[in-house]
Design a protein around this motif. Structure first.
Motif, mmCIF file in Angstrom:
data_model
loop_
_atom_site.group_PDB
_atom_site.id
_atom_site.type_symbol
_atom_site.label_atom_id
_atom_site.label_comp_id
_atom_site.label_asym_id
_atom_site.label_seq_id
_atom_site.Cartn_x
_atom_site.Cartn_y
_atom_site.Cartn_z
ATOM 1 N N GLY A 87 3.820 -1.492 -18.352
ATOM 2 C CA GLY A 87 4.744 -1.322 -18.256
ATOM 3 C C GLY A 87 4.990 -0.098 -17.179
ATOM 4 N N GLU A 88 4.803 -0.924 -16.267
ATOM 5 C CA GLU A 88 4.776 -0.241 -14.365
ATOM 6 C C GLU A 88 4.859 -1.076 -13.328
ATOM 7 N N LEU A 89 6.176 -1.472 -12.918
ATOM 8 C CA LEU A 89 6.530 -2.443 -12.040
ATOM 9 C C LEU A 89 7.277 -1.782 -10.407
ATOM 10 N N HIS A 90 7.060 -1.809 -9.636
ATOM 11 C CA HIS A 90 7.292 -1.614 -8.083
ATOM 12 C C HIS A 90 8.672 -2.821 -8.451
ATOM 13 N N PRO A 91 9.311 -2.700 -7.266
ATOM 14 C CA PRO A 91 10.974 -3.831 -6.954
ATOM 15 C C PRO A 91 10.821 -4.965 -6.631
ATOM 16 N N CYS A 92 9.346 -5.455 -6.633
ATOM 17 C CA CYS A 92 9.625 -6.417 -5.973
ATOM 18 C C CYS A 92 8.015 -7.460 -6.951
ATOM 19 N N LEU A 258 0.812 6.420 -3.850
ATOM 20 C CA LEU A 258 0.588 5.830 -3.885
ATOM 21 C C LEU A 258 2.128 5.310 -3.772
ATOM 22 N N TRP A 259 2.146 4.651 -5.489
ATOM 23 C CA TRP A 259 3.380 4.088 -6.062
ATOM 24 C C TRP A 259 4.806 4.738 -4.932
ATOM 25 N N GLU A 260 5.192 5.889 -4.563
ATOM 26 C CA GLU A 260 6.170 6.351 -3.477
ATOM 27 C C GLU A 260 6.607 5.146 -2.356
ATOM 28 N N VAL A 261 5.352 5.066 -1.927
ATOM 29 C CA VAL A 261 4.408 4.379 -0.772
ATOM 30 C C VAL A 261 5.288 2.653 -1.001
ATOM 31 N N ARG A 262 4.914 2.517 -2.186
ATOM 32 C CA ARG A 262 4.148 1.170 -2.318
ATOM 33 C C ARG A 262 6.348 1.043 -3.158
ATOM 34 N N THR A 267 10.695 -2.372 -1.428
ATOM 35 C CA THR A 267 12.805 -2.111 -0.898
ATOM 36 C C THR A 267 12.499 -2.858 0.401
ATOM 37 N N LEU A 268 12.050 -2.278 1.494
ATOM 38 C CA LEU A 268 11.892 -2.403 2.775
ATOM 39 C C LEU A 268 11.448 -4.255 2.992
ATOM 40 N N THR A 269 10.791 -4.255 2.457
ATOM 41 C CA THR A 269 10.120 -6.453 2.473
ATOM 42 C C THR A 269 11.197 -7.011 1.964
ATOM 43 N N GLY A 270 11.370 -6.525 0.998
ATOM 44 C CA GLY A 270 12.203 -7.931 -0.457
ATOM 45 C C GLY A 270 11.167 -8.405 -0.590
ATOM 46 N N ARG A 271 9.769 -8.694 -0.499
ATOM 47 C CA ARG A 271 8.550 -8.662 -1.263
ATOM 48 C C ARG A 271 7.278 -8.041 -1.769
ATOM 49 N N ASP A 279 3.957 -3.613 11.476
ATOM 50 C CA ASP A 279 5.880 -3.414 11.188
ATOM 51 C C ASP A 279 6.194 -3.088 10.665
ATOM 52 N N HIS A 280 5.760 -2.396 9.903
ATOM 53 C CA HIS A 280 6.334 -1.418 8.950
ATOM 54 C C HIS A 280 5.870 -0.511 8.720
#
Length: 890
Positions: A87-92, A258-262, A267-271, A279-280
């Motif tokens: 039940g753990e997903l990040h944006p991409c 680590l979750w906040e950074v991820r 969100t920044l890279t869109g992937r 680069d980031h």
């Protein structure tokens, strides 16, 4: 801000069914939902966001399952696995699915499943999926620990949940992969994973998921706990006594960070990007609220926080897995215990305290732990319970502890230990003992410098310096470091060298001159630890001057007796020279492995040797330049006449060359050059000599000597050709003879940082390319075929140009610091050409992404540039054009 889905499950399904384009509707629903979650980032706990993202995907997934008529399909289940299963997903994040079928499933279901998966891809979800029967899953789980691990985290989204329950029962520890086998396999998996990242939390572009101290290390603990204790969460490890409340709090904070950074990285890279690439890093620092200060860049503050979290996570992972190891794999081992003293004993080759209150009753035992480890190199490590006690009791290290003579004596005993000093200091750092005992060291833990030159954090670099010092004790290092090993063995007190290494960069990140600030800290350390006044002054001097030898060797002309004499005056005596030389060798090796090459080794060796001679001759008796020149000419002449060359022809040739040539070159090289100049068939063709010469055979570099009619663009054409050939210029000496010929000597290394050697095909390629270029230097191409490395593009290196007059040698010095890129030297050469200036000498240094080059120039009459207006115009032109190259990234 609303985190729960806007529509109910049924309302979403109805909307998708009614829409003429259900895929487009689902995509927009996901995008709008994700936008709401991103907007809630600042005000919402990251755990809620991660779970909300999974819930959003759940809703669309379940609706799509029904949309394709799979909800009514018997003996079929849609199962979430991996992070999605938790039940753990990040944006991409990848959305891992198992479409679980009964062994007798209807074949018609496969067509619907295929269309279902295609739909998920079309709406923008990154799907990792498998379609398997119950039996297939069981067979795969028995063979593959990864499959077994995924099944442990599975949850049913839609369909027959009984299938998943039966699968869990058939793959449980009673059926396969019992606790011991599972733990051993997962530990081996982690060892291999960490090895891919060089077993360090401190990579320049760390992977926040897979590297040591990353998210996988947390999952590793959870997997083992679930298998052994049937624990559904990390928090439940507190209930079974394998995690303290304080440890769980640290683990939770680290995981949230680590979750906040991820989340922001996705969100920044869109992937689904998990690498903190250059680069980031700057943008992430800004997104996470960091700002530049006078002492540190925002990106450096951000990365320091990241590295500290990764280290804390890695230490917890290490301790908990060792506890698991002791409880799972070694629970049946016979106990072999032998006492060391009243406070410590050895249990099965691991050090442990004799009772839980040792550190609270005897605080000095916090340091004694590491002294005993150094004194007993056969021990495999420290017991996990003792590590836990160390970490818990480190709060006892305060000012009174640091001032206690018993503790200072223990620390000095460790520094004087013949064994495992680096290993124990590294352990002390990991368990936060070193950073508390030396607060100034604690301040640099995790500190990075945003460049490609310093590839380690300051604390990691500092301990690596000590590691490289210790390596010089070993016999097998003599071939690689012949002079350094010899000098090391002459040092009367190696612990003074280690102390200087520990403090040489201690003041970085405070603002100001870190060498001067570190000098004060080092002196305070020596006084607190009872070192004599002379020893303390030596250590403080080494810290203050730790960069002097490398700067002198790499940026000044050390073939000039005056340069050597000034350096000799700086060091004062052989003892200071010996300590400084070993410190410099270790410092360069520990800064960046690519920095230590044969050429830098030779420069330091030459400076050391010449300085030693100057000290023995006496500082009141400096060498006379004319004596040096006369001696060199005489030695070269003997070599040539000994091979039946006509002395009169030699003297006639030399009469046009000038004294500087004999000051800069060795007698053997002069003989080599002279013989070739006298014997050449066509005096109008360029002469190109390539070889390992008397000077560079020691250095391990390759010399390219060029004798050709002088033209204004000769330097630009030559360096451009060398760049095209993939050669790195380490040194350049350009001398113009009275009769209009240029005698140019370039010391080069290939792309691997090694000499050309006896690769005759390569030598002939270089000779041919240079000869053709120099026949018509005005026609050389300015096109650069090599592209700038990706990493370099992300650094802002403002060009700095300092112009000063070298009064002693009657020429002008132009010191340029700028972003390194292909074709840089040729471009600088063309600017000099436009200003009608001649390059007489150059020292070339590339430090990560930064080029630091010094050019010694004159006007066309061989005079220094004395016009202030011209100097200012030259400085402005170099700065403007090289910064334009920076901004364009070539």
């Amino acid at each position: 801000m609303q985190l729960t889905p806007v529509l109910t499950q049924q309302a979403l399904l109805d909307a998708m069914q009614e829409s003429p384009q259900p895929g487009q509707y689902a995509r927009q629903y996901l995008e709008q939902g994700q936008q709401r979650l991103n907007q809630a980032f600042e005000s919402t706990d990251i755990t809620d966001l991660v779970h909300a993202r999974a819930a959003l995907v759940d809703q669309v997934m379940i609706a799509a399952w029904s949309l394709f008529g799979l909800a009514d399909q018997a003996d079929t289940a849609l199962v979430a696995v991996g992070g999605y299963g938790r039940g753990e997903l990040h944006p991409c994040s990848d959305v891992d699915l198992l479409m679980l079928l009964a062994d007798n499933s209807d074949a018609s279901v496969f067509d619907r499943l295929e269309r279902f998966v295609a739909f998920l891809w079309d709406i923008g979800l990154e799907i990792g999926h498998a379609v398997r029967t119950l039996d297939e899953c069981v067979d795969l789980a028995r063979e593959d620990i990864t499959v077994a691990t995924n099944i442990m985290e599975a949850r049913t989204l839609a369909g027959d949940d009984g299938l998943r329950i039966r699968l869990e029962e058939r793959t449980g520890p009673e059926q396969m992969w019992d606790s011991a086998a599972f733990f051993a396999a997962k530990w081996e998996e982690q060892v291999g994973r960490h090895k891919r990242f060089n077993d360090t939390e401190y990579n320049l572009e760390p992977d926040l998921k897979n590297a040591p101290g990353g998210l996988r290390d947390v999952q590793m603990i959870a997997w083992v706990a679930k298998r052994h204790f049937n624990a559904d969460s990390l928090e439940s490890l507190v209930d079974v006594g394998f995690l303290t409340k304080e440890e769980y709090s640290v683990l939770r904070k680290c995981l949230d960070y680590l979750w906040e950074v991820r989340w922001q990285l996705h969100t920044l890279t869109g992937r689904n990007e998990n690498r903190l690439l250059f680069d980031h890093q700057r943008q992430l620092a800004s997104r996470l609220g960091h700002e530049d200060s006078s002492a540190n860049l925002a990106v450096e503050v951000f990365m320091k926080g990241f590295y500290r979290v990764a280290l804390a996570m890695s230490v917890l992972n290490e301790m908990l897995l060792q506890l698991f190891d002791e409880a799972i794999l070694r629970s049946d081992e016979p106990e072999q215990v032998r006492p060391l003293n009243r406070r410590f004993q050895v249990r099965n080759e691991y050090l442990e305290i004799t009772h839980p209150e040792v550190f609270s009753e005897h605080p000095s035992a916090l340091l004694e732990t590491f002294v005993l480890m150094a004194q007993n190199p056969d021990l495999k490590g420290i017991r996990a319970t003792t590590i836990r006690a160390l970490i818990y009791n480190r709060r006892q290290i305060d000012d009174a502890f640091r001032a206690d003579p018993k503790n200072t004596a223990l620390f000095m005993q460790l520094l004087r230990s013949p064994n495992a000093l680096f290993t124990q200091l590294r352990r002390m750092k990991r368990y936060s003992i070193l950073g508390r005992y030396l607060p100034e060291f604690g301040a640099i833990i995790g500190m990075m410098q945003y460049d490609l030159f310093h590839i380690y954090t300051v604390d990691a670099h500092t301990l690596l310096v000590i590691k490289h010092m210790r390596r010089l004790r070993y016999e097998d290092m003599r071939d690689e470091y012949p002079l350094a090993t010899e000098v090391f063995y002459r040092l009367p007190k190696p612990e003074l060298l280690y102390t200087a290494g520990l403090y040489h960069d201690i003041a970085k990140g405070r603002g100001g001159d870190h060498s001067a600030l570190g000098e004060v800290d080092a002196l305070n350390f020596c006084q607190r630890h009872g070192l004599s006044a002379w020893d303390g002054k030596l250590v403080a001097w080494l810290v203050k001057n730790h960069l002097v030898m490398s700067v002198t060797a790499q940026r000044k002309d050390i073939s000039d007796p005056d340069v050597v004499y000034e350096f000799a005056r700086k060091v004062g005596d052989l003892v200071h020279l010996d300590y400084l030389y070993v410190l410099t060798v270790a410092d360069i090796n520990a800064t960046n492995p690519t920095l230590w090459n044969s050429w830098r080794a030779s420069l330091l060796r030459q400076l050391y040797t010449e300085t030693k001679r100057a000290l023995r001759r006496g500082l009141n008796n400096p060498v006379d330049k004319q004596d040096w020149i006369d001696e060199t000419r005489e030695s070269a002449l003997k070599l040539l006449t000994g091979q039946d060359h006509d002395a009169a022809k030699i003297e006639a040739l030399w009469a046009n060359i000038g004294d500087e040539y004999f000051l800069r070159e060795t007698p053997r090289d002069i003989a080599w050059h002279t013989e070739a100049m006298l014997d050449r068939e066509n005096p109008n063709d360029p002469l190109v000599l390539i070889g390992e010469t008397s000077q560079t055979s020691i250095a391990g570099g390759s010399q390219i000597f060029i004798y050709t009619p002088d033209t204004r663009n000769l330097f630009s054409a030559t360096v451009n050709a060398l760049d095209t050939l993939g050669l790195t210029i380490m040194d350049a000496r350009i001398i113009t003879s009275v009769d209009g010929f240029s005698l140019d000597t370039y010391i080069v290394l290939d792309e691997q940082g090694t000499p050309i050697g006896d690769d005759w095909a390569r030598i002939e390629q270089i000779r041919k390319t240079l000869t053709e270029t120099l026949k018509h230097p005005d026609r050389f191409s300015t096109t650069v075929s090599r592209r700038m490395p990706r990493r370099n593009k992300h650094f802002d290196v403002p060009t700095q140009v300092v112009i000063s007059n070298d009064i002693v040698n009657d020429r002008t010095a132009v010191d340029i610091q700028t972003l390194d890129r292909p074709g840089l030297l040729a471009h600088i050469g063309r600017i000099f050409m436009r200003f009608e200036l001649l390059v007489q000498n150059a020292r070339i240094a590339t430090l990560g992404e930064r080029a630091e080059d010094v050019f010694f120039i004159t006007d066309l009459d061989g005079e220094p540039v004395s016009d202030p207006a011209l100097c200012q115009e030259l400085q402005e032109t170099l700065t403007r054009e090289l910064d334009d190259k920076n901004n364009g990234n070539n």
